[in-house]
Design a protein around this motif. Sequence first.
Motif, PDB file in Angstrom:
ATOM      1  N   TYR A 186       0.843  -1.192   0.000  1.00 49.69           N
ATOM      2  CA  TYR A 186       0.000   0.000   0.000  1.00 49.69           C
ATOM      3  C   TYR A 186       0.883   1.249   0.000  1.00 49.69           C
ATOM      4  N   SER A 187       0.554   2.179  -0.868  1.00 46.08           N
ATOM      5  CA  SER A 187       1.242   3.483  -0.871  1.00 46.08           C
ATOM      6  C   SER A 187       0.455   4.420   0.050  1.00 46.08           C
ATOM      7  N   SER A 188       1.019   5.598   0.304  1.00 45.32           N
ATOM      8  CA  SER A 188       0.260   6.562   1.121  1.00 45.32           C
ATOM      9  C   SER A 188      -1.028   6.973   0.438  1.00 45.32           C
ATOM     10  N   ASP A 218      -2.811   5.060  -1.462  1.00 43.65           N
ATOM     11  CA  ASP A 218      -3.719   3.921  -1.284  1.00 43.65           C
ATOM     12  C   ASP A 218      -4.413   3.963   0.076  1.00 43.65           C
TER      13      ASP A 218
END
Length: 154
Positions: free
Chosen positions: A38-40, A42
Amino acid sequence: MKTLVTYFSASGVTKRVAEKIADAIDADIFEISPETPYSSADLDYTNKNSRSTIEMNDKSFRPPIKETIDISEYDIILIGFPVWWYTAPTIINTFIESCDMAGKTAIAFCTSGGTGIRACENDLKNAYPKINWKAGRRLYGRESDDEIKNWVNE
């Protein structure tokens, strides 16, 4: 009795708590990792189109996980996660459904600054009634080693 501490951590808070728990009870530990991290962006719960929002709005969605673990040798499994939308992230369902946990004792622990664990536990108990769920705990992520030891020794 052999114990496994499993956890999903998006920001590192749940990971730190899980490590403290595993150390306190000398348990094995397993990270529930998404196939795609997960990215920020996301994790932006204020964005209706973010990955986490889309996943949490579809309770049937199961985010793919990087790997599974054979839990057959464990009697007790602690499952840790951050609270998302007042419940466990759907990746926790992916993990549970990847293992045969029927008859196992499971204890949920969550990290949250404000939301309690009761709704998370109720959702998990209702979704997986063949698991022997014991009362879990909400942790803030700033508990001392002694506080963690006291809880796990209860």
